[in-house]
Design a protein around this motif. Structure first.
Motif, PDB file in Angstrom:
ATOM      1  N   GLU A  77      61.587  32.670  72.360  1.00 33.60           N
ATOM      2  CA  GLU A  77      62.120  31.288  71.840  1.00 33.60           C
ATOM      3  C   GLU A  77      63.539  31.365  71.511  1.00 33.60           C
ATOM      4  O   GLU A  77      64.012  31.272  70.243  1.00 33.60           O
ATOM      5  CB  GLU A  77      61.370  31.373  70.362  1.00 33.60           C
ATOM      6  N   VAL A  78      64.171  31.645  72.366  1.00 33.08           N
ATOM      7  CA  VAL A  78      65.722  31.519  72.389  1.00 33.08           C
ATOM      8  C   VAL A  78      66.252  30.089  72.140  1.00 33.08           C
ATOM      9  O   VAL A  78      67.419  29.942  71.817  1.00 33.08           O
ATOM     10  CB  VAL A  78      66.329  32.402  73.597  1.00 33.08           C
ATOM     11  N   ALA A  79      65.277  29.236  72.696  1.00 33.08           N
ATOM     12  CA  ALA A  79      65.548  27.867  72.265  1.00 33.08           C
ATOM     13  C   ALA A  79      64.436  27.007  71.676  1.00 33.08           C
ATOM     14  O   ALA A  79      63.305  27.539  72.298  1.00 33.08           O
ATOM     15  CB  ALA A  79      66.434  27.253  73.475  1.00 33.08           C
ATOM     16  N   PRO A  80      64.580  26.036  71.349  1.00 36.28           N
ATOM     17  CA  PRO A  80      63.327  25.131  71.059  1.00 36.28           C
ATOM     18  C   PRO A  80      62.634  24.468  72.324  1.00 36.28           C
ATOM     19  O   PRO A  80      63.414  24.680  73.287  1.00 36.28           O
ATOM     20  CB  PRO A  80      63.870  23.894  70.080  1.00 36.28           C
ATOM     21  N   ALA A  81      61.362  24.196  72.072  1.00 34.52           N
ATOM     22  CA  ALA A  81      60.671  23.913  73.427  1.00 34.52           C
ATOM     23  C   ALA A  81      61.226  22.549  74.001  1.00 34.52           C
ATOM     24  O   ALA A  81      61.151  22.558  75.238  1.00 34.52           O
ATOM     25  CB  ALA A  81      59.221  23.900  72.757  1.00 34.52           C
ATOM     26  N   TYR A  82      61.599  21.782  73.233  1.00 26.65           N
ATOM     27  CA  TYR A  82      62.257  20.580  73.793  1.00 26.65           C
ATOM     28  C   TYR A  82      63.577  20.846  74.512  1.00 26.65           C
ATOM     29  O   TYR A  82      63.977  19.683  75.515  1.00 26.65           O
ATOM     30  CB  TYR A  82      62.481  19.636  72.746  1.00 26.65           C
ATOM     31  N   LYS A  83      64.151  21.846  74.152  1.00 27.92           N
ATOM     32  CA  LYS A  83      65.371  22.184  75.154  1.00 27.92           C
ATOM     33  C   LYS A  83      65.161  23.325  76.339  1.00 27.92           C
ATOM     34  O   LYS A  83      65.713  23.029  77.435  1.00 27.92           O
ATOM     35  CB  LYS A  83      66.420  22.967  74.231  1.00 27.92           C
ATOM     36  N   LEU A  84      64.120  24.118  76.153  1.00 26.64           N
ATOM     37  CA  LEU A  84      63.680  25.209  77.289  1.00 26.64           C
ATOM     38  C   LEU A  84      62.257  24.915  77.405  1.00 26.64           C
ATOM     39  O   LEU A  84      61.414  25.508  76.878  1.00 26.64           O
ATOM     40  CB  LEU A  84      64.088  26.340  76.907  1.00 26.64           C
ATOM     41  N   ALA A  85      62.032  24.162  78.394  1.00 25.79           N
ATOM     42  CA  ALA A  85      60.379  24.047  78.982  1.00 25.79           C
ATOM     43  C   ALA A  85      59.850  25.201  79.845  1.00 25.79           C
ATOM     44  O   ALA A  85      60.749  25.995  80.361  1.00 25.79           O
ATOM     45  CB  ALA A  85      60.367  22.768  80.073  1.00 25.79           C
ATOM     46  N   SER A  86      58.735  25.516  79.409  1.00 25.88           N
ATOM     47  CA  SER A  86      58.194  26.558  80.450  1.00 25.88           C
ATOM     48  C   SER A  86      57.818  26.226  81.784  1.00 25.88           C
ATOM     49  O   SER A  86      57.851  25.017  82.032  1.00 25.88           O
ATOM     50  CB  SER A  86      56.849  27.075  79.540  1.00 25.88           C
ATOM     51  N   PRO A  87      57.854  27.439  82.465  1.00 27.16           N
ATOM     52  CA  PRO A  87      57.255  26.970  84.102  1.00 27.16           C
ATOM     53  C   PRO A  87      55.986  26.392  83.953  1.00 27.16           C
ATOM     54  O   PRO A  87      55.962  25.470  84.940  1.00 27.16           O
ATOM     55  CB  PRO A  87      57.398  28.584  84.586  1.00 27.16           C
ATOM     56  N   ALA A  88      55.069  26.640  83.247  1.00 25.34           N
ATOM     57  CA  ALA A  88      54.002  26.229  83.093  1.00 25.34           C
ATOM     58  C   ALA A  88      53.993  24.356  83.082  1.00 25.34           C
ATOM     59  O   ALA A  88      53.365  23.647  83.355  1.00 25.34           O
ATOM     60  CB  ALA A  88      52.905  26.376  82.174  1.00 25.34           C
ATOM     61  N   ASP A  89      55.023  24.045  81.977  1.00 16.54           N
ATOM     62  CA  ASP A  89      55.344  22.472  81.636  1.00 16.54           C
ATOM     63  C   ASP A  89      55.847  21.926  83.104  1.00 16.54           C
ATOM     64  O   ASP A  89      55.576  20.807  83.283  1.00 16.54           O
ATOM     65  CB  ASP A  89      56.290  22.467  80.490  1.00 16.54           C
ATOM     66  N   VAL A  90      56.742  22.618  83.601  1.00 18.39           N
ATOM     67  CA  VAL A  90      57.519  21.932  84.630  1.00 18.39           C
ATOM     68  C   VAL A  90      56.406  21.951  86.105  1.00 18.39           C
ATOM     69  O   VAL A  90      56.539  20.886  86.488  1.00 18.39           O
ATOM     70  CB  VAL A  90      58.471  22.912  85.361  1.00 18.39           C
ATOM     71  N   TRP A  91      55.532  22.839  86.073  1.00 13.12           N
ATOM     72  CA  TRP A  91      54.470  22.859  86.823  1.00 13.12           C
ATOM     73  C   TRP A  91      53.560  21.618  86.790  1.00 13.12           C
ATOM     74  O   TRP A  91      52.958  20.798  87.665  1.00 13.12           O
ATOM     75  CB  TRP A  91      53.562  24.075  87.171  1.00 13.12           C
ATOM     76  N   GLY A  92      53.274  21.358  85.379  1.00 17.24           N
ATOM     77  CA  GLY A  92      52.475  20.304  85.337  1.00 17.24           C
ATOM     78  C   GLY A  92      53.208  19.063  85.462  1.00 17.24           C
ATOM     79  O   GLY A  92      52.556  17.925  85.763  1.00 17.24           O
ATOM     80  N   GLU A  93      54.300  18.705  85.340  1.00 18.10           N
ATOM     81  CA  GLU A  93      55.208  17.669  85.803  1.00 18.10           C
ATOM     82  C   GLU A  93      55.083  17.494  87.276  1.00 18.10           C
ATOM     83  O   GLU A  93      55.202  16.318  87.806  1.00 18.10           O
ATOM     84  CB  GLU A  93      56.650  17.925  85.124  1.00 18.10           C
ATOM     85  N   VAL A  94      55.176  18.606  87.948  1.00 15.49           N
ATOM     86  CA  VAL A  94      55.218  18.593  89.450  1.00 15.49           C
ATOM     87  C   VAL A  94      53.621  18.103  89.773  1.00 15.49           C
ATOM     88  O   VAL A  94      53.562  16.929  90.640  1.00 15.49           O
ATOM     89  CB  VAL A  94      55.272  19.665  90.143  1.00 15.49           C
ATOM     90  N   ARG A  95      52.948  18.598  89.238  1.00 16.96           N
ATOM     91  CA  ARG A  95      51.365  17.960  89.512  1.00 16.96           C
ATOM     92  C   ARG A  95      50.925  16.588  89.129  1.00 16.96           C
ATOM     93  O   ARG A  95      50.397  15.912  89.949  1.00 16.96           O
ATOM     94  CB  ARG A  95      50.326  18.826  88.704  1.00 16.96           C
ATOM     95  N   GLU A  96      51.641  16.216  88.271  1.00 15.39           N
ATOM     96  CA  GLU A  96      51.479  14.861  87.613  1.00 15.39           C
ATOM     97  C   GLU A  96      52.041  13.832  88.791  1.00 15.39           C
ATOM     98  O   GLU A  96      51.514  12.832  89.030  1.00 15.39           O
ATOM     99  CB  GLU A  96      52.042  14.562  86.346  1.00 15.39           C
ATOM    100  N   ALA A  97      53.150  14.307  89.081  1.00  8.73           N
ATOM    101  CA  ALA A  97      53.953  13.297  90.035  1.00  8.73           C
ATOM    102  C   ALA A  97      53.331  13.464  91.167  1.00  8.73           C
ATOM    103  O   ALA A  97      53.323  12.358  91.918  1.00  8.73           O
ATOM    104  CB  ALA A  97      55.630  13.907  90.201  1.00  8.73           C
ATOM    105  N   TRP A  98      52.893  14.526  91.562  1.00  2.42           N
ATOM    106  CA  TRP A  98      51.978  14.653  93.010  1.00  2.42           C
ATOM    107  C   TRP A  98      50.589  13.555  92.893  1.00  2.42           C
ATOM    108  O   TRP A  98      50.462  13.042  93.928  1.00  2.42           O
ATOM    109  CB  TRP A  98      51.630  15.911  93.280  1.00  2.42           C
ATOM    110  N   LEU A  99      50.096  13.523  91.944  1.00  3.50           N
ATOM    111  CA  LEU A  99      48.862  13.040  91.722  1.00  3.50           C
ATOM    112  C   LEU A  99      49.083  11.290  91.688  1.00  3.50           C
ATOM    113  O   LEU A  99      48.318  10.432  92.044  1.00  3.50           O
ATOM    114  CB  LEU A  99      47.898  13.345  90.590  1.00  3.50           C
ATOM    115  N   GLN A 100      50.234  11.088  90.905  1.00  9.21           N
ATOM    116  CA  GLN A 100      50.666   9.798  91.024  1.00  9.21           C
ATOM    117  C   GLN A 100      51.173   9.142  92.265  1.00  9.21           C
ATOM    118  O   GLN A 100      51.342   7.988  92.443  1.00  9.21           O
ATOM    119  CB  GLN A 100      51.674   9.300  89.809  1.00  9.21           C
ATOM    120  N   GLY A 101      51.448  10.214  93.334  1.00  7.84           N
ATOM    121  CA  GLY A 101      51.878   9.648  94.541  1.00  7.84           C
ATOM    122  C   GLY A 101      53.436   9.304  94.516  1.00  7.84           C
ATOM    123  O   GLY A 101      53.944   8.686  95.422  1.00  7.84           O
ATOM    124  N   THR A 102      54.162   9.900  93.455  1.00  5.78           N
ATOM    125  CA  THR A 102      55.546   9.347  93.438  1.00  5.78           C
ATOM    126  C   THR A 102      56.426  10.886  93.725  1.00  5.78           C
ATOM    127  O   THR A 102      57.715  10.333  94.112  1.00  5.78           O
ATOM    128  CB  THR A 102      55.986   9.182  91.909  1.00  5.78           C
TER     129      THR A 102
END
Length: 303
Positions: free
Chosen positions: A71-96
């Protein structure tokens, strides 16, 4: 008479020794020039070329996750790898996801090809005509050092929010690098090569095609790699600053949308995609060409 025969025997022995030394030297040079054509084992390829980058990526992910846990930074400043992977998955499922990449890559490659068509003859002209070099050589060097983002505001005013503006920014960023790279490569050609070419009748376009361009190829290739880097950075700057529904959503616009939405996973996703495209272009296009050029000149045996 005996002394004369003795001297003759000595000369014969010296000639034999010289011939043997020369043959040994030629054999050694042939051994140095020979290239092993044997196929590299798959295990060695994996260890030398695949394992190092995979290890580096894993280490980055581990350090990244440790920083999140600490927790060197708040979550809204430092997203976790799982959060970024979730963003990748969502963009893939949406076809964008592929749309984001293709929008930017198609613009970048087309703009780079246009810059190549303009920068190559311009570099030849600057390198071979003294008056032209004195007139616009310093201007090209100055343009190369000018940040590409500086061209976005005037390009928007001149051309509006459209693809033409994007290509103009790419050209202004990439053409000086390509031209200067070719000029540097031509300046490094030994004068003996040019004189030998003229002696054999290579003048004008023949000299440029058969002598100048092959001789300048290493410097020219370095200019092309730098030109692509400038093209890609120029395009990202244009996409971040200039936004319009007619332009679609490229990687630069995706990055700006993440900032506007205060979505750090989306920001990281855009950054990783921009980095991934840059690495892929280098590995798939420039690195193979560079290896082939170096290997053809005896500067690279295996790599």
């Amino acid at each position: 008479m005996a002394s004369t025969d003795k001297d003759a025997d000595v000369k014969v022995d010296v000639r034999k020794d010289s011939a043997e030394d020369l043959a040994g030297l030629e054999a050694g040079l042939d051994a140095l020039d020979s290239v092993q054509v044997g196929r590299t084992p798959l295990r060695e390829t994996l260890v030398r070329k695949v394992l190092p980058p995979v290890t580096a990526v894993v280490l980055v992910l581990v350090v990244w996750q440790l920083l999140v846990w600490a927790e060197v930074a708040p979550a809204y400043k430092l997203a976790s790898p799982a959060d970024v992977w979730g963003e990748v998955r969502e963009a893939w499922l949406q076809g964008t996801l592929l749309d984001y990449i293709w929008t930017s890559v198609s613009r970048g490659l087309l703009g780079f090809l246009m810059a190549l068509a303009i920068g190559t003859p311009l570099g030849l002209l600057v390198a071979r005509v003294g008056f032209v070099r004195a007139a616009i050589g310093p201007i090209l060097s100055g343009l190369q050092s000018l940040p590409s983002v500086a061209w976005v505001p005037p390009a928007v005013i001149w051309l509006g929010l459209n693809d033409s503006m994007m290509y103009a920014v790419i050209l202004l960023g990439a053409v000086p690098s390509i031209a200067n790279g070719l000029v540097a490569g031509i300046d490094q050609i030994p004068p003996l090569f040019l004189r030998a070419g003229r002696t054999l009748g290579a003048t004008g376009l023949r000299e440029a095609w058969h002598i100048v361009m092959p001789g300048a190829l290493p410097g020219y290739l370095a200019g092309l790699k730098q030109g692509w880097a400038f093209s890609w950075r120029s395009l990202m700057a244009a996409e971040i600053i200039a936004s319009s529904p007619d332009l679609g959503v490229g990687l630069g616009q995706l990055l700006e949308n993440g900032r506007n939405n205060s979505s750090m996973p989306q920001v990281f996703l855009a950054i990783f995609l921009i980095l991934l495209v840059g690495i892929a272009i280098d590995l798939l296009i420039f690195s193979p060409v560079e290896r082939r050029v170096l290997r053809g000149r005896g500067l690279l045996v295996s790599r």
